[in-house]
Design a protein around this motif. Structure first.
Motif, PDB file in Angstrom:
ATOM      1  N   ALA A  54      53.491  41.603 -17.419  1.00  0.00           N
ATOM      2  CA  ALA A  54      52.747  42.729 -16.867  1.00  0.00           C
ATOM      3  C   ALA A  54      51.442  42.998 -17.601  1.00  0.00           C
ATOM      4  CB  ALA A  54      53.628  43.979 -16.907  1.00  0.00           C
ATOM      5  N   GLU A  55      51.457  42.865 -18.946  1.00  0.00           N
ATOM      6  CA  GLU A  55      50.236  43.185 -19.696  1.00  0.00           C
ATOM      7  C   GLU A  55      49.103  42.221 -19.382  1.00  0.00           C
ATOM      8  OE1 GLU A  55      52.830  40.584 -22.343  1.00  0.00           O
ATOM      9  OE2 GLU A  55      53.060  42.202 -20.881  1.00  0.00           O
ATOM     10  N   HIS A  56      49.427  40.979 -19.102  1.00  0.00           N
ATOM     11  CA  HIS A  56      48.389  39.994 -18.751  1.00  0.00           C
ATOM     12  C   HIS A  56      47.878  40.230 -17.332  1.00  0.00           C
ATOM     13  CE1 HIS A  56      49.128  37.617 -22.383  1.00  0.00           C
ATOM     14  NE2 HIS A  56      50.420  37.831 -22.169  1.00  0.00           N
ATOM     15  N   LEU A  57      48.782  40.527 -16.408  1.00  0.00           N
ATOM     16  CA  LEU A  57      48.343  40.818 -15.042  1.00  0.00           C
ATOM     17  C   LEU A  57      47.508  42.088 -15.010  1.00  0.00           C
ATOM     18  CD1 LEU A  57      48.325  40.390 -12.004  1.00  0.00           C
ATOM     19  CD2 LEU A  57      50.573  41.493 -11.881  1.00  0.00           C
ATOM     20  N   ALA A  58      47.890  43.099 -15.785  1.00  0.00           N
ATOM     21  CA  ALA A  58      47.152  44.358 -15.807  1.00  0.00           C
ATOM     22  C   ALA A  58      45.703  44.148 -16.235  1.00  0.00           C
ATOM     23  CB  ALA A  58      47.835  45.353 -16.744  1.00  0.00           C
ATOM     24  N   VAL A  59      45.481  43.257 -17.188  1.00  0.00           N
ATOM     25  CA  VAL A  59      44.115  42.973 -17.644  1.00  0.00           C
ATOM     26  C   VAL A  59      43.280  42.428 -16.493  1.00  0.00           C
ATOM     27  CG1 VAL A  59      42.721  41.487 -19.131  1.00  0.00           C
ATOM     28  CG2 VAL A  59      44.744  42.628 -20.055  1.00  0.00           C
ATOM     29  N   GLU A  60      43.824  41.475 -15.734  1.00  0.00           N
ATOM     30  CA  GLU A  60      43.090  40.875 -14.615  1.00  0.00           C
ATOM     31  C   GLU A  60      42.858  41.891 -13.499  1.00  0.00           C
ATOM     32  OE1 GLU A  60      41.719  37.958 -14.653  1.00  0.00           O
ATOM     33  OE2 GLU A  60      42.545  37.507 -16.644  1.00  0.00           O
ATOM     34  N   VAL A  61      43.875  42.710 -13.221  1.00  0.00           N
ATOM     35  CA  VAL A  61      43.729  43.742 -12.190  1.00  0.00           C
ATOM     36  C   VAL A  61      42.651  44.737 -12.592  1.00  0.00           C
ATOM     37  CG1 VAL A  61      44.891  45.716 -11.102  1.00  0.00           C
ATOM     38  CG2 VAL A  61      46.064  43.517 -11.267  1.00  0.00           C
ATOM     39  N   ASP A  62      42.646  45.123 -13.859  1.00  0.00           N
ATOM     40  CA  ASP A  62      41.642  46.087 -14.333  1.00  0.00           C
ATOM     41  C   ASP A  62      40.234  45.535 -14.203  1.00  0.00           C
ATOM     42  OD1 ASP A  62      43.595  47.909 -14.894  1.00  0.00           O
ATOM     43  OD2 ASP A  62      43.675  47.477 -17.046  1.00  0.00           O
ATOM     44  N   LYS A  63      40.065  44.243 -14.460  1.00  0.00           N
ATOM     45  CA  LYS A  63      38.741  43.628 -14.302  1.00  0.00           C
ATOM     46  C   LYS A  63      38.264  43.762 -12.855  1.00  0.00           C
ATOM     47  CE  LYS A  63      39.228  40.037 -17.882  1.00  0.00           C
ATOM     48  NZ  LYS A  63      39.363  38.571 -18.090  1.00  0.00           N
ATOM     49  N   ARG A  64      39.161  43.477 -11.926  1.00  0.00           N
ATOM     50  CA  ARG A  64      38.771  43.534 -10.519  1.00  0.00           C
ATOM     51  C   ARG A  64      38.519  44.964 -10.075  1.00  0.00           C
ATOM     52  NH1 ARG A  64      35.545  42.147  -7.234  1.00  0.00           N
ATOM     53  NH2 ARG A  64      36.143  41.929  -5.044  1.00  0.00           N
ATOM     54  N   LEU A  65      39.329  45.898 -10.542  1.00  0.00           N
ATOM     55  CA  LEU A  65      39.110  47.304 -10.203  1.00  0.00           C
ATOM     56  C   LEU A  65      37.776  47.799 -10.755  1.00  0.00           C
ATOM     57  CD1 LEU A  65      42.691  48.755 -10.796  1.00  0.00           C
ATOM     58  CD2 LEU A  65      41.498  48.620  -8.604  1.00  0.00           C
ATOM     59  N   ALA A  66      37.450  47.388 -11.959  1.00  0.00           N
ATOM     60  CA  ALA A  66      36.167  47.780 -12.552  1.00  0.00           C
ATOM     61  C   ALA A  66      35.017  47.216 -11.750  1.00  0.00           C
ATOM     62  CB  ALA A  66      36.101  47.301 -14.001  1.00  0.00           C
ATOM     63  N   SER A  67      35.185  45.983 -11.260  1.00  0.00           N
ATOM     64  CA  SER A  67      34.138  45.368 -10.445  1.00  0.00           C
ATOM     65  C   SER A  67      33.944  46.126  -9.142  1.00  0.00           C
ATOM     66  CB  SER A  67      34.496  43.907 -10.162  1.00  0.00           C
ATOM     67  OG  SER A  67      33.577  43.328  -9.267  1.00  0.00           O
ATOM     68  N   LEU A  68      35.045  46.522  -8.509  1.00  0.00           N
ATOM     69  CA  LEU A  68      34.945  47.288  -7.264  1.00  0.00           C
ATOM     70  C   LEU A  68      34.266  48.632  -7.503  1.00  0.00           C
ATOM     71  CD1 LEU A  68      38.468  46.698  -5.644  1.00  0.00           C
ATOM     72  CD2 LEU A  68      36.298  45.687  -4.948  1.00  0.00           C
ATOM     73  N   GLU A  69      34.505  49.210  -8.651  1.00  0.00           N
ATOM     74  CA  GLU A  69      33.967  50.526  -8.946  1.00  0.00           C
ATOM     75  C   GLU A  69      32.477  50.480  -9.284  1.00  0.00           C
ATOM     76  OE1 GLU A  69      33.686  54.484  -9.241  1.00  0.00           O
ATOM     77  OE2 GLU A  69      35.425  53.363  -8.514  1.00  0.00           O
TER      78      GLU A  69
END
Length: 420
Positions: A54-69
């Motif tokens: 989960a901690e590794h997936l969360a990092v990748e998800v956060d990158k994409r969310l930051a990009s969308l924002e």
């Protein structure tokens, strides 16, 4: 003996055929394609991260969310499809992969994805509603995630999110409320009702929250006393009270909105929804004869097939046949021939409709062209002569109105029917 697959069938891109290539070859092809498909490469990287925890997936998800924002560039029509698929893939990863490993982390990130809605939708023209559909699913996923958490904190978070973006939440709130508990909806309702930023535009969402709580009083409180005198509003409120078995209160609400005659005028026709609620109240109050009388009176006034069916199905054998025939006679003789024929065609009673057309052929031209076409379509197989006559009369009426396009269309349909 099973049939051997052909060479052509073996070349079709199906899961079964691709499996024959083997995992190694498929991995090579996928990695090669991903080099020129950023959204595919990003998806693959997230899938690989999910396998690491989960901690590794969360990092990748956060990158994409930051990009969308933070991204502001316009998305062209060529890029739109890939972008929508990318947002959908992100939603699935949060809702399925991350949620299975870290429910709280998934909940937090789904909130972030929903919050990105305004910025994301401002970057493209969502003509076909594909992106809007993704965010509908985001709302439903968020409802699932909230239902597994604490109702108090979830309700508070929902109220704050709605207050921050009421326009964004208005079309999506129902999707979330279908998944959450009444307790969570109640918390959100209380907080949102007390919010100083509340405006009249929030009322539909407050009503949706009240409905989700199952609290008829909370739903009723979203209407003013003046609004409750509107028959259609009274019918909605009474429906909630009836569902809660509060028959006396439902009757009071309906009576207060009953159409009343003026000093020199008779009472106006009752609203159909109000009348439906009143009939249900009579039925549930142990007054079935009055309910039946109200159904029949409503049918005679409106020629509603719904009312007629509700009336007929409550009658004993043989009485139902007699009542059905009486309904047909009323429809056939109705002053508005269009309404009468619509009832007969919808019942369906095609033979009676055909006889009515033949008996009142000089009147059928008064019908709306779209009604004539719809009824003719229902009659053309069993009663083609009646359908042909109806189309011809409607075409002639259109010609007299100088509506030549409609006349030509109806004439062409009549000619096609004659040729058949």
């Amino acid at each position: 003996m099973p049939k051997r697959p052909t060479v052509a069938s073996l070349k079709k891109v199906t899961p079964e055929n691709l499996e024959r290539l083997g995992a190694g070859r498929l991995a090579e092809i996928l990695a090669d394609v991903a080099q020129n498909r950023p959204e595919l490469k990003r998806r693959l990287r997230m899938e690989l991260a999910a396998d690491q925890g989960a901690e590794h997936l969360a990092v990748e998800v956060d990158k994409r969310l930051a990009s969308l924002e933070t991204s502001k560039g316009r998305i062209s029509w060529r890029q739109r499809g890939a972008f929508v698929r990318d947002v959908e893939a992100l939603r699935v990863l949060i809702a399925e992969r991350l949620a299975a490993q870290d429910a709280e982390g998934a909940r937090m990130r789904m909130w972030q994805l929903m919050a990105s809605h305004r910025r994301v939708t401002a970057r493209l023209r969502d003509r076909d509603g594909a992106l809007a559909a993704v965010f509908q699913r985001v709302a439903a996923d968020l409802g699932d995630l909230l239902s597994a958490g604490d109702s108090a904190s979830g309700g508070a978070a929902l109220a704050e999110a709605i207050a921050a973006d009421p326009l964004g939440w208005a079309p999506r709130l129902d999707a979330l409320l279908q998944k959450v508990s009444p307790e969570l909806a109640h918390v959100a309702l209380v907080r949102l009702s007390a919010d100083a930023r509340a405006t009249a535009s929030w009322l539909p969402m407050l009503r949706a929250l009240a409905d989700a709580t199952g609290d008829a009083d909370a739903y009723r409180a979203t209407f003013t006393a003046e609004a409750l005198r509107d028959p259609s509003v009274a019918a909605e409120v009474a429906g909630r009270l009836l569902a809660a078995a509060r028959l006396a209160e439902a009757g009071e609400v309906l009576e207060a909105a009953r159409p009343k005659a003026g000093a020199l005028k008779r009472a106006p026709e009752p609203d159909f929804a109000w009348e439906s609620a009143w009939i249900e109240l009579l039925e549930r109050s142990g007054r079935p004869e009055e309910a039946q009388a109200a159904r029949w009176a409503s049918f005679e006034r409106t020629l509603s097939a719904e009312r007629a069916r509700d009336y007929v199905r409550r009658l004993p054998d043989f009485d139902d046949v007699e009542a059905e025939q009486k309904a047909f006679e009323i429809a056939a003789a109705h002053a508005d021939i269009g309404r009468g024929l619509r009832f007969l065609a919808d019942w369906p009673a095609p033979a009676e409709a055909a006889r009515t057309i033949a008996a009142r052929e000089e009147e059928v031209g008064r019908m709306a062209p779209e009604d004539a076409e719809a009824i003719a379509a229902k009659l053309r197989v069993r009663f083609p002569d009646a359908a042909h006559l109806l189309l011809r009369k409607a075409a002639a009426a259109a010609f007299r109105r100088r509506d030549f396009a409609t006349c030509d269309r109806l004439t062409a349909e009549a000619d096609a029917l004659a040729a058949e």
